[in-house]
Design a protein around this motif. Structure first.
Motif, mmCIF file in Angstrom:
data_model
loop_
_atom_site.group_PDB
_atom_site.id
_atom_site.type_symbol
_atom_site.label_atom_id
_atom_site.label_comp_id
_atom_site.label_asym_id
_atom_site.label_seq_id
_atom_site.Cartn_x
_atom_site.Cartn_y
_atom_site.Cartn_z
ATOM 1 N N ALA A 110 41.048 33.716 41.979
ATOM 2 C CA ALA A 110 41.241 33.134 40.652
ATOM 3 C C ALA A 110 42.296 33.993 39.979
ATOM 4 O O ALA A 110 41.994 35.031 39.381
ATOM 5 C CB ALA A 110 39.939 33.135 39.861
ATOM 6 N N ALA A 111 43.563 33.601 40.099
ATOM 7 C CA ALA A 111 44.686 34.483 39.780
ATOM 8 C C ALA A 111 44.639 35.021 38.351
ATOM 9 O O ALA A 111 45.002 36.174 38.100
ATOM 10 C CB ALA A 111 45.998 33.746 40.019
ATOM 11 N N TRP A 112 44.177 34.200 37.404
ATOM 12 C CA TRP A 112 44.191 34.636 36.006
ATOM 13 C C TRP A 112 43.289 35.840 35.778
ATOM 14 O O TRP A 112 43.537 36.654 34.870
ATOM 15 C CB TRP A 112 43.768 33.483 35.090
ATOM 16 C CG TRP A 112 42.343 33.035 35.272
ATOM 17 C CD1 TRP A 112 41.892 32.083 36.126
ATOM 18 C CD2 TRP A 112 41.193 33.534 34.582
ATOM 19 N NE1 TRP A 112 40.532 31.959 36.021
ATOM 20 C CE2 TRP A 112 40.076 32.821 35.081
ATOM 21 C CE3 TRP A 112 40.996 34.493 33.589
ATOM 22 C CZ2 TRP A 112 38.777 33.056 34.623
ATOM 23 C CZ3 TRP A 112 39.707 34.735 33.135
ATOM 24 C CH2 TRP A 112 38.615 34.019 33.646
ATOM 25 N N LYS A 113 42.259 35.987 36.598
ATOM 26 C CA LYS A 113 41.339 37.120 36.412
ATOM 27 C C LYS A 113 42.038 38.449 36.661
ATOM 28 O O LYS A 113 41.761 39.438 35.981
ATOM 29 C CB LYS A 113 40.133 36.973 37.353
ATOM 30 C CG LYS A 113 39.174 35.868 36.961
ATOM 31 C CD LYS A 113 37.956 35.860 37.871
ATOM 32 C CE LYS A 113 36.971 34.779 37.455
ATOM 33 N NZ LYS A 113 35.774 34.758 38.328
ATOM 34 N N TYR A 114 42.923 38.465 37.646
ATOM 35 C CA TYR A 114 43.653 39.705 37.919
ATOM 36 C C TYR A 114 44.472 40.114 36.702
ATOM 37 O O TYR A 114 44.536 41.303 36.353
ATOM 38 C CB TYR A 114 44.568 39.531 39.129
ATOM 39 C CG TYR A 114 45.452 40.742 39.373
ATOM 40 C CD1 TYR A 114 45.008 41.798 40.152
ATOM 41 C CD2 TYR A 114 46.719 40.832 38.800
ATOM 42 C CE1 TYR A 114 45.801 42.916 40.357
ATOM 43 C CE2 TYR A 114 47.520 41.942 38.995
ATOM 44 C CZ TYR A 114 47.049 42.979 39.767
ATOM 45 O OH TYR A 114 47.840 44.090 39.955
ATOM 46 N N TYR A 115 45.117 39.124 36.086
ATOM 47 C CA TYR A 115 46.010 39.430 34.968
ATOM 48 C C TYR A 115 45.265 39.649 33.648
ATOM 49 O O TYR A 115 45.892 39.799 32.600
ATOM 50 C CB TYR A 115 47.060 38.322 34.831
ATOM 51 C CG TYR A 115 48.003 38.319 36.002
ATOM 52 C CD1 TYR A 115 49.015 39.258 36.087
ATOM 53 C CD2 TYR A 115 47.857 37.413 37.046
ATOM 54 C CE1 TYR A 115 49.875 39.285 37.168
ATOM 55 C CE2 TYR A 115 48.712 37.442 38.137
ATOM 56 C CZ TYR A 115 49.718 38.376 38.189
ATOM 57 O OH TYR A 115 50.567 38.414 39.277
ATOM 58 N N LEU A 116 43.950 39.669 33.711
ATOM 59 C CA LEU A 116 43.152 40.084 32.560
ATOM 60 C C LEU A 116 42.227 41.240 32.955
ATOM 61 O O LEU A 116 41.181 41.447 32.336
ATOM 62 C CB LEU A 116 42.318 38.913 32.026
ATOM 63 C CG LEU A 116 43.091 37.832 31.280
ATOM 64 C CD1 LEU A 116 42.146 36.758 30.777
ATOM 65 C CD2 LEU A 116 43.907 38.407 30.120
ATOM 66 N N SER A 117 42.618 41.983 33.977
ATOM 67 C CA SER A 117 41.791 43.117 34.400
ATOM 68 C C SER A 117 42.681 44.307 34.724
ATOM 69 O O SER A 117 42.979 45.118 33.852
ATOM 70 C CB SER A 117 40.902 42.739 35.593
ATOM 71 O OG SER A 117 41.675 42.238 36.665
#
Length: 427
Positions: free
Chosen positions: A64-71
């Motif tokens: 889930a690519a967006w999770k990386y960019y919010l972690s």
């Protein structure tokens, strides 16, 4: 095989590697896979299964690519774009709707050197700042006429451009600190540390009323947020490509075990699919026997490989820009290591079973992607005619090709193209 379904079920965060719980603070999120399974009545023995491997240059991204960019890397612009298109769950959903089971995996990431990591965090911060500046601009365009009507400007007074800029930057910093606080355990913070940060922040906010205070508060909040993110990334264990390929094969074994237990798909009709760096990982996994033998599974169960905008010629990344960002962190500084992990070279050296390849590149892909695909396709067909097919997908670039996986572009649908390759390969 003729399977027509619309409904599917999803099982999230299946742990496929109990030995390596990623790298980061014993976090398991990089050793899990989501499984999208078509709901088909009766026999499931003809249903193939795809393992999809995400892109991100081997060192960024997630299923889930967006999770990386919010972690690990707080980049609001990337998180919003990937969230809107649902990367990479959009692939699993599209294939499941076509009667094909699909597992979308995360895998442990490689690590940048500190200097380049600082540059990457800086670009992510600027991207987040741009998002909030645009948001404030849109809000101001809506509110300003109302403010004039209600004479708010006579109450609050006009705000200077410099003050507005500082305010937006301060809000960006506070927003980043809020995201960090919500997932404080991921950043290895205690509750006391989170409370302390916000106590100091609130005291400063309530006590300060001058532009000098705003300058000070902006600097302090920026430093706190970025130091936490830097520390998070520095504590990630340094991994290499071999460990990533091993993770792919371990995930294959897990999915096959699930297929044998549930009978919802045929685990011997397995396909590998990946985008960008994920396409490279799928290719390397399919062209080497070592990890399959180590895991006690058969490489012959891999009936085909689909690579979307893949990196297939490693030596083409030996440029001033890509060398420190992609080549060295993942493949090392020695050219012998590059050759060993190059799909084109592995294709030549492989004397065992080689599955068919479908290589899809975007019309506006960068040259190293397009040239590598052409070379690999030529070499594959020289070794065995018909083993490989190369399709240039029109009207897309490196990112939009996967964002629009199930969208028809100039009478061509990538999900249909992949589905047809899969179904034709298992007949």
């Amino acid at each position: 095989m003729d399977v027509n379904v619309c409904e599917y079920s999803v099982e999230y965060d299946i742990l496929y590697d109990k030995e390596r719980r990623d790298c980061h603070f014993n976090d398991e999120r990089k050793s899990v896979v989501d499984l999208y399974t078509p709901e088909i009545s009766g026999e499931h023995q003809e249903v193939p299964v795809v393992l999809f491997v995400h892109g991100g240059g081997w060192r960024r991204g997630d299923k889930a690519a967006w999770k990386y960019y919010l972690s690990r890397d707080i980049n609001l612009l990337a998180a919003i774009i990937y969230g809107i298109f649902g990367l990479y769950g959009n692939v699993g959903k599209a294939l499941a709707r076509r009667g094909i089971a699909c597992a979308v995996m995360s895998y442990p990431l490689t690590k940048l050197s500190t200097a380049w990591l600082l540059l990457e965090l800086t670009t992510s911060y600027i991207s987040s700042l741009v998002v909030l500046v645009l948001s404030f601009g849109i809000l101001a365009a809506i509110v300003w006429p109302i403010g004039i009507i209600l004479s708010w400007k006579f109450v609050a007074g006009p705000m200077q451009p410099s003050t507005m800029g500082l305010t937006v930057t301060f809000v960006t910093n506070v927003f980043i600190l809020t995201i960090i606080s919500v997932q404080y355990r991921y950043h290895k913070l205690s509750r006391f540390q989170v409370v302390l940060i916000w106590t100091v922040l609130i005291v400063f906010t309530l006590s300060g009323q001058t532009e000098y205070f705003l300058n000070f508060a902006t600097v302090v909040t920026f430093l706190i947020g970025q130091v936490i993110l830097l520390n998070t990334n520095l504590q990630v264990q340094h991994l290499n490509l071999d460990q990533q390929v091993e993770a792919v094969v371990k995930c294959i074994k897990k999915i096959q075990n699930i297929g044998n237990q549930t009978r919802k798909f045929n685990p011997t009709n397995m396909f590998l699919m990946g985008h960008s760096a994920g396409g490279h990982l799928c290719s390397i996994a399919a062209l080497h026997d070592y990890n399959f033998i180590k895991q006690g599974i058969s490489k012959a169960d891999i009936k085909g490989v689909i690579t979307i905008s893949p990196v297939l010629q490693i030596s083409l990344m030996n440029t001033t820009f890509t060398r420190p960002l992609y080549l060295h962190p993942t493949f090392g500084s020695k050219q012998d290591g590059w050759l060993k992990r190059c799909p084109s070279q592995s294709l030549i050296e492989n004397t065992e079973y080689i599955p068919p390849f479908l290589i899809v590149t975007a019309e506006r892909d960068i040259n190293l992607i397009k040239d590598g695909a052409v070379d690999f396709n030529r070499q594959s067909n020289q070794l065995n005619e018909g083993m490989s097919d190369h399709v240039i997908f029109p009207g897309t670039n490196h990112i939009s090709i996967i964002c629009n996986f199930d969208k028809t572009v100039k009478n061509l649908n990538l999900a249909d193209l992949c589905s047809n390759f899969i179904k034709n390969s298992v007949i």
